[in-house]
Write a protein that holds these residues in place. Structure first.
Motif, PDB file in Angstrom:
ATOM      1  N   ALA A  89      -1.400  -1.316   6.353  1.00 11.76           N
ATOM      2  CA  ALA A  89      -1.085  -0.098   5.601  1.00 11.76           C
ATOM      3  C   ALA A  89      -1.731  -0.156   4.213  1.00 11.76           C
ATOM      4  O   ALA A  89      -2.214   0.859   3.700  1.00 11.76           O
ATOM      5  CB  ALA A  89       0.431   0.080   5.493  1.00 11.76           C
ATOM      6  N   CYS A  90      -1.751  -1.346   3.597  1.00 10.70           N
ATOM      7  CA  CYS A  90      -2.398  -1.489   2.295  1.00 10.70           C
ATOM      8  C   CYS A  90      -3.904  -1.284   2.423  1.00 10.70           C
ATOM      9  O   CYS A  90      -4.537  -0.668   1.560  1.00 10.70           O
ATOM     10  CB  CYS A  90      -2.126  -2.875   1.697  1.00 10.70           C
ATOM     11  SG  CYS A  90      -0.423  -3.109   1.217  1.00 10.70           S
TER      12      CYS A  90
ATOM     13  N   ALA B 210       2.102   5.311  -5.308  1.00 14.79           N
ATOM     14  CA  ALA B 210       3.335   5.032  -6.051  1.00 14.79           C
ATOM     15  C   ALA B 210       4.453   4.635  -5.086  1.00 14.79           C
ATOM     16  O   ALA B 210       5.162   3.640  -5.293  1.00 14.79           O
ATOM     17  CB  ALA B 210       3.747   6.252  -6.879  1.00 14.79           C
ATOM     18  N   GLY B 211       4.593   5.403  -4.014  1.00 16.80           N
ATOM     19  CA  GLY B 211       5.631   5.109  -3.034  1.00 16.80           C
ATOM     20  C   GLY B 211       5.395   3.775  -2.345  1.00 16.80           C
ATOM     21  O   GLY B 211       6.316   2.970  -2.182  1.00 16.80           O
ATOM     22  N   MET B 212       4.132   3.541  -1.958  1.00 17.94           N
ATOM     23  CA  MET B 212       3.788   2.263  -1.312  1.00 17.94           C
ATOM     24  C   MET B 212       4.082   1.091  -2.240  1.00 17.94           C
ATOM     25  O   MET B 212       4.623   0.070  -1.828  1.00 17.94           O
ATOM     26  CB  MET B 212       2.290   2.243  -0.950  1.00 17.94           C
ATOM     27  CG  MET B 212       1.934   2.977   0.305  1.00 17.94           C
ATOM     28  SD  MET B 212       2.350   2.012   1.785  1.00 17.94           S
ATOM     29  CE  MET B 212       1.024   0.794   1.756  1.00 17.94           C
ATOM     30  N   LYS B 213       3.687   1.243  -3.489  1.00 15.58           N
ATOM     31  CA  LYS B 213       3.895   0.166  -4.457  1.00 15.58           C
ATOM     32  C   LYS B 213       5.377  -0.217  -4.485  1.00 15.58           C
ATOM     33  O   LYS B 213       5.736  -1.393  -4.420  1.00 15.58           O
ATOM     34  CB  LYS B 213       3.420   0.646  -5.835  1.00 15.58           C
ATOM     35  CG  LYS B 213       3.371  -0.444  -6.899  1.00 15.58           C
ATOM     36  CD  LYS B 213       4.679  -0.532  -7.649  1.00 15.58           C
ATOM     37  CE  LYS B 213       4.701  -1.611  -8.693  1.00 15.58           C
ATOM     38  NZ  LYS B 213       6.044  -1.826  -9.235  1.00 15.58           N
TER      39      LYS B 213
ATOM     40  N   HIS C 154       9.887   8.076   3.977  1.00 12.03           N
ATOM     41  CA  HIS C 154       8.514   8.570   4.089  1.00 12.03           C
ATOM     42  C   HIS C 154       7.517   7.413   4.196  1.00 12.03           C
ATOM     43  O   HIS C 154       6.628   7.420   5.045  1.00 12.03           O
ATOM     44  CB  HIS C 154       8.186   9.431   2.867  1.00 12.03           C
ATOM     45  CG  HIS C 154       6.732   9.789   2.738  1.00 12.03           C
ATOM     46  ND1 HIS C 154       6.093  10.642   3.607  1.00 12.03           N
ATOM     47  CD2 HIS C 154       5.797   9.386   1.832  1.00 12.03           C
ATOM     48  CE1 HIS C 154       4.811  10.756   3.241  1.00 12.03           C
ATOM     49  NE2 HIS C 154       4.605  10.002   2.176  1.00 12.03           N
ATOM     50  N   ILE C 155       7.677   6.426   3.342  1.00  9.28           N
ATOM     51  CA  ILE C 155       6.706   5.328   3.301  1.00  9.28           C
ATOM     52  C   ILE C 155       6.832   4.449   4.554  1.00  9.28           C
ATOM     53  O   ILE C 155       5.831   4.041   5.136  1.00  9.28           O
ATOM     54  CB  ILE C 155       6.878   4.488   2.016  1.00  9.28           C
ATOM     55  CG1 ILE C 155       6.576   5.343   0.783  1.00  9.28           C
ATOM     56  CG2 ILE C 155       5.997   3.245   2.063  1.00  9.28           C
ATOM     57  CD1 ILE C 155       5.142   5.786   0.639  1.00  9.28           C
ATOM     58  N   THR C 156       8.050   4.187   4.995  1.00  7.21           N
ATOM     59  CA  THR C 156       8.199   3.406   6.235  1.00  7.21           C
ATOM     60  C   THR C 156       7.514   4.146   7.375  1.00  7.21           C
ATOM     61  O   THR C 156       6.840   3.544   8.210  1.00  7.21           O
ATOM     62  CB  THR C 156       9.694   3.195   6.561  1.00  7.21           C
ATOM     63  OG1 THR C 156      10.408   2.954   5.357  1.00  7.21           O
ATOM     64  CG2 THR C 156       9.888   2.005   7.472  1.00  7.21           C
ATOM     65  N   GLN C 157       7.699   5.444   7.400  1.00 10.94           N
ATOM     66  CA  GLN C 157       7.014   6.280   8.382  1.00 10.94           C
ATOM     67  C   GLN C 157       5.513   6.090   8.291  1.00 10.94           C
ATOM     68  O   GLN C 157       4.821   5.907   9.311  1.00 10.94           O
ATOM     69  CB  GLN C 157       7.414   7.747   8.118  1.00 10.94           C
ATOM     70  CG  GLN C 157       6.690   8.793   8.940  1.00 10.94           C
ATOM     71  CD  GLN C 157       5.325   9.138   8.355  1.00 10.94           C
ATOM     72  OE1 GLN C 157       4.376   9.320   9.108  1.00 10.94           O
ATOM     73  NE2 GLN C 157       5.199   9.209   7.033  1.00 10.94           N
ATOM     74  N   PHE C 158       4.979   6.114   7.071  1.00 14.43           N
ATOM     75  CA  PHE C 158       3.526   5.955   6.871  1.00 14.43           C
ATOM     76  C   PHE C 158       3.055   4.601   7.392  1.00 14.43           C
ATOM     77  O   PHE C 158       2.029   4.500   8.075  1.00 14.43           O
ATOM     78  CB  PHE C 158       3.203   6.096   5.375  1.00 14.43           C
ATOM     79  CG  PHE C 158       1.772   5.783   5.041  1.00 14.43           C
ATOM     80  CD1 PHE C 158       0.761   6.702   5.306  1.00 14.43           C
ATOM     81  CD2 PHE C 158       1.425   4.568   4.452  1.00 14.43           C
ATOM     82  CE1 PHE C 158      -0.568   6.412   5.000  1.00 14.43           C
ATOM     83  CE2 PHE C 158       0.107   4.266   4.149  1.00 14.43           C
ATOM     84  CZ  PHE C 158      -0.902   5.200   4.425  1.00 14.43           C
ATOM     85  N   ILE C 159       3.826   3.568   7.093  1.00 21.09           N
ATOM     86  CA  ILE C 159       3.440   2.214   7.497  1.00 21.09           C
ATOM     87  C   ILE C 159       3.423   2.087   9.015  1.00 21.09           C
ATOM     88  O   ILE C 159       2.465   1.581   9.603  1.00 21.09           O
ATOM     89  CB  ILE C 159       4.405   1.180   6.858  1.00 21.09           C
ATOM     90  CG1 ILE C 159       4.213   1.150   5.333  1.00 21.09           C
ATOM     91  CG2 ILE C 159       4.191  -0.203   7.451  1.00 21.09           C
ATOM     92  CD1 ILE C 159       5.247   0.313   4.591  1.00 21.09           C
ATOM     93  N   VAL C 160       4.486   2.577   9.660  1.00 26.53           N
ATOM     94  CA  VAL C 160       4.563   2.484  11.126  1.00 26.53           C
ATOM     95  C   VAL C 160       3.456   3.308  11.774  1.00 26.53           C
ATOM     96  O   VAL C 160       2.747   2.837  12.669  1.00 26.53           O
ATOM     97  CB  VAL C 160       5.956   2.946  11.630  1.00 26.53           C
ATOM     98  CG1 VAL C 160       5.970   3.051  13.147  1.00 26.53           C
ATOM     99  CG2 VAL C 160       7.034   1.995  11.149  1.00 26.53           C
TER     100      VAL C 160
ATOM    101  N   MET D 209       6.403  -7.595   9.590  1.00 29.31           N
ATOM    102  CA  MET D 209       6.189  -6.816   8.371  1.00 29.31           C
ATOM    103  C   MET D 209       4.885  -7.210   7.680  1.00 29.31           C
ATOM    104  O   MET D 209       4.169  -6.361   7.146  1.00 29.31           O
ATOM    105  CB  MET D 209       7.373  -7.000   7.416  1.00 29.31           C
ATOM    106  CG  MET D 209       7.269  -6.150   6.166  1.00 29.31           C
ATOM    107  SD  MET D 209       8.564  -6.537   4.962  1.00 29.31           S
ATOM    108  CE  MET D 209       9.968  -5.727   5.705  1.00 29.31           C
ATOM    109  N   THR D 210       4.573  -8.501   7.688  1.00 31.94           N
ATOM    110  CA  THR D 210       3.341  -8.938   7.035  1.00 31.94           C
ATOM    111  C   THR D 210       2.133  -8.258   7.675  1.00 31.94           C
ATOM    112  O   THR D 210       1.276  -7.704   6.979  1.00 31.94           O
ATOM    113  CB  THR D 210       3.185 -10.472   7.152  1.00 31.94           C
ATOM    114  OG1 THR D 210       4.399 -11.092   6.731  1.00 31.94           O
ATOM    115  CG2 THR D 210       2.043 -10.964   6.281  1.00 31.94           C
ATOM    116  N   TYR D 211       2.086  -8.286   8.997  1.00 30.49           N
ATOM    117  CA  TYR D 211       0.959  -7.643   9.678  1.00 30.49           C
ATOM    118  C   TYR D 211       0.927  -6.143   9.413  1.00 30.49           C
ATOM    119  O   TYR D 211      -0.106  -5.564   9.072  1.00 30.49           O
ATOM    120  CB  TYR D 211       1.031  -7.906  11.194  1.00 30.49           C
ATOM    121  CG  TYR D 211       0.516  -9.274  11.572  1.00 30.49           C
ATOM    122  CD1 TYR D 211      -0.848  -9.488  11.742  1.00 30.49           C
ATOM    123  CD2 TYR D 211       1.375 -10.354  11.726  1.00 30.49           C
ATOM    124  CE1 TYR D 211      -1.338 -10.746  12.066  1.00 30.49           C
ATOM    125  CE2 TYR D 211       0.893 -11.617  12.042  1.00 30.49           C
ATOM    126  CZ  TYR D 211      -0.460 -11.805  12.209  1.00 30.49           C
ATOM    127  OH  TYR D 211      -0.954 -13.048  12.511  1.00 30.49           O
TER     128      TYR D 211
END
Lengths: 657, 657
Positions: free
Chosen positions: B343-344, B374-377, B522-528, B336-338
């Motif tokens: 993503a940030c 907002a979602g990422m935060k 949605h955000i988990t999708q964005f991160i992956v 998750m850290t990586y």
């Protein structure tokens, strides 16, 4: 809050009585509470602003006062009902010292000591001439007891034991009351006679001089430093370098070493498991469930007072409780408090029944009881501490302030996940019992908490309405089916791996992630089943029964909706039924919401116990916050730091550095 | 640990460079780290043992030294790259004051001030003649800005604004650096001219005397007291009672009040949203993701050193890392850290692209960027702080001690869930954008982070092997399908409710529990998706690419396995496929485990930054623990407390009370 209280549709006092176990119990509890809260020497105040040192000193001061002044004045003793049942948990909080002395050292002396040993040490301990700790955990080993390294080697010639920590990691680490207060330790050490190891045994070791309080020769002792919580407690370290104690200091109820070095066992060590069960039931109720109840009280009251944002555009701001997302954060934990409170009670009762059987030499109930208590310990402590943190966050910024009271409540509740058996180890202990049960269920009829395993038929849920998912029998069936199926699947994987040649210890490790989930399913099942059947038997008014049924359903549904994957995978619920269960939960939230304040009032935590600006009974949040903030340690001085650093060194009136 | 390091099969330095954004960046970061860690005046030590007051004073001292001595000595300025990029987050930690002054007050002055105002105040602020805070949040209102109650009423006759807090809850509450340090506040207040309200505007208000540091007339100011964390920061309260400031103190880049009371707006307030996006990206990386990385480093190193229990009966004890349950607790958070780090970074890059577009007056990208940030935060701050707490517990008893370093890391990371927009409010802001998108997708082509919504075809996953579930394209497809379907379902419920006559605000509230889940999906999708496509483009050696692919798959699979219900309900995965995904995760854990120490070494946190006895590079856990414990504040005195309370009052050598 007064308006909110007006719309509560059940008798709050009736529910309090049920929670306490009867009106008489409530009365007694309040009598004790009155005594304590009217005595300024023993009331807690502003602990959220105190340093570690202040908390420790104040804990000692308060406790000394309790034992030397308050108890004699009221005609109570440390073992009278007033003190035993109610003192610690719902009346005075944890801001006291000597918890290990009174709660572990003395009971262990009674469990492990011979009659002569008890006669010798107990009176001294009761008068605090001896202040004791229980020293088991070492720096390098906790839950895995066989790994403990401290040795007690018998010296035949001098009839003494030589206690020794062979390396730094063998030092005793964590015992409460040890760092600064204790002068004796009930110490667990590996017994060695003539080079042979006999396992862990309990020894009475004096560690400090009774007059000067200085450590005795060979003893290094001190406080282990600051922690997440437990500021009041002087958890300590203890290193013993070839410390000699008389042979008579081996507590010898269960095992004895004769002067010539002969080792004798007298009683089964099964007893030890029994007392672990008792301790776990007490800890869960006093440290986890009551902490969750306090956090619920604070978060619910604050959410009713706090106004933020418009729900309907153009209309005045509404209390944050009006938001469904807030109800979803709060109300399932109110339900959890009730539901787990009664499950812990059931565990205690089951332990009491077991001790009666044990008197008749029947210890057949021990494996189940041990597994159940291990599983309960892990699941309830985790659910409660996770819940407290969610409740804290639900209070927004002010939840992050010690003024809310929740940070301190959480910091001690979360320790429960680690002490008295690390949670994952506990879950896997319970799993071992469950796997044994499922493998025997074809040939042996299961009883007690695993009786539901007897029914092995495949089925699916037939409910097709939202209201159907509020029925307790429907919900109980869901949990029993799920628990059984995930257990079956994990047991299958285990036997599949071993059949294909994997060593059983390895197969166990490879299945352990699933087994953890199995136990969570089993224990949630136990909690729901216990409460649902408890309600049926309960004699109470209809409104109270109603509200208890709603709480049970809400807890169950929130658990289902948090792990729909399990229920879908075992084929018991369909996707549509999951949607119905979800809608049922939302409906229950709306249903319970008008009663929210009544439900937390019924826990009957006094403002003194809550120590919260947000959660006080009167709801005067903002006045309290301001009054509290003014007491911040940083507000004691106005300009010292400014003059010392900022003005002189930064703005540069004078050269520094 | 040396043995562990020997088996790492990739180049740790290469991965560090990738994490830092290039070898040059690593070099610069280390140069700054060397300077700081070799200067005893600015190194952090033993913060886990210090009181609030000590932490605050030490933070001021260190910061004054930094700005007055270290920076000039090194030829750096507060805005030079060395300081801006690296000072705060990976080199010196949070034990500094004036974070709001440097990080919010000055940037806001630059954003809101006219050229003349900047020319007047900026030099003073840069030299710390002015020490500023940013005062927005009030006791009674946080995230809901329109509810703020402090007013700035224009007095035409005297050409002044009168700043006033109409009631106790209107007091400014929480601003950092305010309680003791600041002498100015950049204060947000409701502008009132001739009885008409013009909304929130920024004002420069002097609050303390520049010579005596005493509060000015009409000002009540102080520290708000102890909190979960942020001990170093003097978060404060500020009450203004009819305080008069010159007309020129309204920061007037965007809006101005003429002497005669005429109100003029000059620029869009869209800019404000832009800077919020920037701030969120910075906060996530510096407060949440790097905190998770530190906790991973500590927990992984400790788990490799700590031995507990036998895996194979009769064999020596093994490191706790050998247990699958431990790997399951640790390695997904390393992943998750990586994954979230990059993503940030993507969010920051997207913001930078947006500011370039904005220079061409194109602000069309703002709604998406705002929703995404907002979602990422919300999602990243929650995932990280929950993860840190799991990592803390994975260290057993010692994780509960401040000696582990994790309690302090957690206490400041978790604040991220609340400040800069409470998480649930953030999630629902993002949800509003997503619902708008899904309702337009039939007619408008979606771009950016919502482009995956364009594909609306029904399908199912066709993978039928464990190895198939380690393919990144397969995993990305899972997340995109799930995110789209839960969004469709929630949007359907919304429109269904309004079609049946429910007011839209009410329907929104009734659907908000689902909408929160939508945004998480949605955000988990964005991160992956971001990480998976980032790996494809990355130029690096094969072993590093391999390990990054494994980390991406592990993160994705752990998310799938934590919410299988979603994937089953939308019909994309079958129960059997869920089992395969579960097995794939277990296989990846075993695969990544030999590289564990390399993966956390690559974060390159120095021992100084970790402040942990458990997680130091050399793995000398027990020696460090003992050395640390000896410094406990309670060990400073040996017998004072004993003589004062225990001996005299309890054992009863003398009468007391």
């Amino acid at each position: 809050l007064e308006k909110e209280r007006g719309q509560v549709n059940f008798n709050v006092e009736e529910l309090t009585n049920i929670y306490d176990g009867g009106a008489e119990e409530t009365k007694l509890r309040r009598k004790v509470a009155d005594v304590i809260q009217n005595d300024p020497e023993v009331r807690c105040k502003d602990i959220g602003m105190m340093t570690r040192e202040e908390r420790y000193i104040d804990g000692v001061r308060r406790c000394v006062y309790l034992y030397k002044v308050l108890l004699p004045r009221e005609g109570w003793t440390p073992v009278s009902k007033e003190v035993k049942d109610y003192f610690k948990y719902r009346n005075i909080g944890k801001e006291r010292s000597f918890g290990v002395h009174a709660g572990v050292f003395i009971p262990c002396l009674l469990s492990f000591g011979s009659d002569e040993q008890i006669a010798k040490w107990l009176p001294l301990a009761m008068q605090f001439q001896i202040i004791g700790t229980y020293a088991q955990t070492e720096m390098g080993h906790g839950t895995f007891l066989r790994g403990l390294q401290t040795t007690a080697t018998y010296d035949k010639k001098n009839k003494e034991f030589v206690i020794n920590c062979p390396e730094i990691s063998a030092m005793k680490w964590w015992p409460g009351d040890l760092g600064k207060s204790a002068n004796h330790a009930l110490l667990m050490a590996q017994l060695v006679i003539d080079g042979k190891k006999y396992g862990m045994h309990p020894f009475m070791v004096q560690i400090r001089d009774l007059t000067t309080h200085m450590p005795l020769p060979g003893i290094t002792v001190g406080d282990i430093g600051n922690k997440v919580g437990f500021e009041t407690t002087d958890n300590g370290f203890l290193h013993l370098n070839q410390v000699r104690i008389p042979r008579e200091n081996l507590l010898c109820k269960n095992a004895e070493v004769k002067p010539n070095g002969t080792y004798l066992t007298k009683a089964s060590d099964k007893m030890v498991y029994g007392s672990m069960v008792r301790l776990r039931a007490i800890i869960l109720e006093s440290e986890a469930v009551s902490a969750l109840g306090k956090a619920c009280t604070i978060a619910v009251r604050y959410s009713l007072v706090r106004c933020q944002g418009e729900l309907e555009p153009g209309k005045p701001e509404v209390s944050v409780m009006e938001y469904m997302t807030q109800q979803k954060k709060l109300l399932p934990y109110v339900a959890m408090t009730y539901v787990t409170h009664f499950a812990c009670l059931k565990l205690s009762n089951q332990y009491n029944a077991f001790t009666r059987e044990m008197d008749n030499n029947d210890i057949s109930g021990l494996p189940e009881l041990h597994a159940l208590s291990a599983g309960m310990k892990a699941v309830v402590s985790e659910q409660c501490s996770d819940g407290i943190e969610i409740l804290r966050k639900s209070c927004g910024g002010h939840g992050y302030s010690n003024a809310s009271g929740i940070p301190i409540i959480w910091s001690s509740a979360v320790a429960c996940c680690t002490y008295e058996g690390e949670n994952t180890v506990m879950l896997l202990q319970c799993a071992r019992y469950l796997v044994k049960c499922i493998n025997q269920v074809q040939t042996t009829r299961m009883v007690g908490s695993v009786a539901y395993l007897n029914n092995m038929t495949q089925s699916t849920c037939h409910v097709d309405s939202v209201s159907g998912f509020k029925q307790l029998d429907v919900l109980v069936a869901c949990f029993q089916y799920r628990a059984r199926e995930v257990l079956k699947t994990a047991a299958l994987k285990l036997s599949h791996l071993t059949k294909h040649g994997m060593a059983s210890y390895n197969a166990w490790n490879q299945s352990s992630v699933e087994l953890v989930n199995v136990v969570k399913a089993h224990i949630t099942q136990f909690i729901v089943t216990t409460f649902a059947s408890g309600i049926t038997e309960l004699e109470c008014t209809k409104p109270v029964k109603n509200v208890l049924q709603q709480l049970c359903a809400l807890y169950a549904l929130s658990c289902i909706n948090a792990s729909t994957g399990d229920f879908l995978k075992v084929g018991y619920l369909s996707p549509r039924q999951c949607d119905l269960a979800h809608e049922a939960e939302l409906e229950l939230l709306s249903c319970i919401r008008p009663n929210a304040v009544g439900l937390v009032d019924a826990f009957d935590f006094s403002d003194d116990l809550l120590q919260s600006c947000l959660g006080a009974y009167d709801g005067n949040v903002y006045e309290r916050l301001f009054a509290w903030a003014k007491k911040s340690p940083l507000n004691k001085t106005e300009v010292t730091i400014y003059q010392q650093y900022i003005q002189i060194r930064l703005i540069g009136r004078r050269k520094a550095f």
